[in-house]
Design a protein around this motif. Sequence first.
Motif, short mmCIF file in Angstrom:
data_model
loop_
_atom_site.label_atom_id
_atom_site.label_comp_id
_atom_site.label_asym_id
_atom_site.label_seq_id
_atom_site.Cartn_x
_atom_site.Cartn_y
_atom_site.Cartn_z
N ALA A 102 7.86 26.86 8.59
CA ALA A 102 7.47 25.45 8.52
C ALA A 102 7.73 24.91 7.13
CB ALA A 102 6.00 25.29 8.88
N LEU A 103 7.97 23.60 7.06
CA LEU A 103 8.23 22.93 5.79
C LEU A 103 7.02 22.09 5.39
CD1 LEU A 103 11.86 21.62 6.45
CD2 LEU A 103 11.21 23.65 5.14
N TYR A 104 6.67 22.17 4.11
CA TYR A 104 5.69 21.26 3.56
C TYR A 104 6.45 20.00 3.11
CZ TYR A 104 2.07 24.87 3.49
OH TYR A 104 1.15 25.82 3.86
N VAL A 105 6.10 18.88 3.69
CA VAL A 105 6.81 17.62 3.43
C VAL A 105 5.85 16.61 2.83
CG1 VAL A 105 8.14 15.73 4.44
CG2 VAL A 105 8.40 18.06 5.34
N HIS A 106 6.24 16.04 1.71
CA HIS A 106 5.45 14.98 1.07
C HIS A 106 6.07 13.63 1.42
CE1 HIS A 106 4.24 12.16 -2.12
NE2 HIS A 106 3.13 12.87 -2.18
N MET A 107 5.24 12.68 1.79
CA MET A 107 5.71 11.33 2.13
C MET A 107 4.91 10.31 1.35
SD MET A 107 4.02 11.00 5.94
CE MET A 107 4.62 12.62 6.42
N ALA B 149 0.83 -1.21 0.00
CA ALA B 149 0.00 0.00 0.00
C ALA B 149 0.86 1.26 0.00
CB ALA B 149 -0.91 0.01 1.22
N LEU B 150 0.44 2.23 -0.81
CA LEU B 150 1.04 3.55 -0.83
C LEU B 150 -0.04 4.57 -0.52
CD1 LEU B 150 3.33 3.39 -3.99
CD2 LEU B 150 4.02 3.16 -1.61
N GLU B 151 0.12 5.30 0.55
CA GLU B 151 -0.85 6.31 0.94
C GLU B 151 -0.13 7.65 1.10
OE1 GLU B 151 -3.40 5.29 4.15
OE2 GLU B 151 -3.72 3.23 3.46
N PRO B 152 0.15 8.32 -0.02
CA PRO B 152 0.91 9.59 0.05
C PRO B 152 0.18 10.65 0.85
CG PRO B 152 -0.03 9.27 -2.14
CD PRO B 152 -0.25 7.99 -1.39
N GLN B 153 0.94 11.49 1.48
CA GLN B 153 0.37 12.53 2.32
C GLN B 153 1.31 13.72 2.35
OE1 GLN B 153 -2.02 14.34 3.47
NE2 GLN B 153 -2.94 12.67 4.61
N VAL B 154 0.74 14.91 2.57
CA VAL B 154 1.52 16.14 2.74
C VAL B 154 1.28 16.66 4.15
CG1 VAL B 154 1.87 18.52 1.96
CG2 VAL B 154 1.40 16.72 0.29
N ILE B 155 2.35 16.97 4.86
CA ILE B 155 2.23 17.50 6.21
C ILE B 155 3.00 18.81 6.30
CG2 ILE B 155 1.92 15.24 7.29
CD1 ILE B 155 4.86 15.31 8.09
N LEU B 156 2.61 19.62 7.26
CA LEU B 156 3.27 20.89 7.55
C LEU B 156 4.06 20.72 8.84
CD1 LEU B 156 3.56 23.85 6.57
CD2 LEU B 156 1.68 24.42 8.12
N PRO C 51 -3.58 19.15 2.80
CA PRO C 51 -4.83 19.48 3.48
C PRO C 51 -5.32 18.28 4.29
CG PRO C 51 -5.25 18.96 1.21
CD PRO C 51 -3.75 18.94 1.37
N PRO C 52 -6.33 18.45 5.17
CA PRO C 52 -6.74 17.35 6.05
C PRO C 52 -7.19 16.10 5.31
CG PRO C 52 -7.66 19.43 6.80
CD PRO C 52 -7.04 19.70 5.45
N ASP C 53 -7.78 16.24 4.11
CA ASP C 53 -8.29 15.08 3.38
C ASP C 53 -7.39 14.70 2.21
OD1 ASP C 53 -8.75 17.33 1.96
OD2 ASP C 53 -10.79 16.82 1.32
N HIS C 54 -6.11 15.06 2.27
CA HIS C 54 -5.20 14.74 1.17
C HIS C 54 -4.60 13.36 1.38
CE1 HIS C 54 -2.38 15.62 -2.10
NE2 HIS C 54 -1.53 14.93 -1.38
N GLY D 194 1.54 8.07 4.44
CA GLY D 194 1.15 9.02 5.47
C GLY D 194 0.30 8.44 6.56
N ARG D 195 0.29 7.13 6.70
CA ARG D 195 -0.54 6.51 7.73
C ARG D 195 -0.02 6.78 9.14
NH1 ARG D 195 -0.69 0.50 5.36
NH2 ARG D 195 1.46 1.13 4.94
N ASP D 196 1.28 7.03 9.25
CA ASP D 196 1.87 7.32 10.57
C ASP D 196 2.82 8.51 10.43
OD1 ASP D 196 2.73 7.31 13.14
OD2 ASP D 196 3.76 5.37 13.06
N PRO D 197 2.26 9.73 10.34
CA PRO D 197 3.12 10.91 10.15
C PRO D 197 4.13 11.12 11.26
CG PRO D 197 0.80 11.44 9.74
CD PRO D 197 0.84 10.08 10.36
#
Length: 211
Positions: free
Chosen positions: A138-143, A96-103, A184-187, A146-149
């Motif tokens: 703050a840095l915008y980080v893409h992973m 599984a790949l669940e990409p996510q963006v966090i601040l 965003p929260p639903d990304h 994203g299940r466990d930021p």
Amino acid sequence: MKTRRWLVAGLLFAVLWLFVSAPKPTPKGLVTTFLVGLAVGLPVAYVFRRLYSEEIDIRQTLTSVPYILLYILVFLKEVLIANVDVAYRVLVPGRALEPQVILVPLRVETALGVTTIANSITITPGTITLDHDPDQNALYVHMIDGRDPEAVVEPIRQWERYALRIFDEQRSPDDPAPQITIHPPDHPPAPKTVGEVDHSERLDDGGESND
């Protein structure tokens, strides 16, 4: 005691070259590689000397050496772990790949400190720094997962604790780290199936239904 910063930068380039080139662990191999790095690093540091302050406090630099070594060791460990993780995801079907963006708000504030953290994130497989928000520092980080930021941010915080010492930042490693936020929260949005497509949107745009 203060000295020219470009001299120190040239020495650091030579040390980094030792890690990058990975010479044979013999006195001759290490000394030769270091001298090559010095021959390249000193001229480069001199050419770009106007990009940083003119002088540096040697005493502060020597105090930072243990934290520099710790930073490098922790960074290399995380790069190794991330390489294995990404390779496993590629080789194992159905992973599984669940990409996510966090601040990720930072405690480091100097340009060199922020740049070091941002580049470390990007070099580590599976994560990349997208942007820096100067208003929030703050840095915008893409992973890629994203299940466990918090698990992804933990090594970033460890690098930051060392960076606070290395770059003699105003804040202390003992200061609490700011909370991260999902952005965003639903990304990313859940993909729609064919049956879920809203055909009324096409009608609103002036299209015609074939029914």
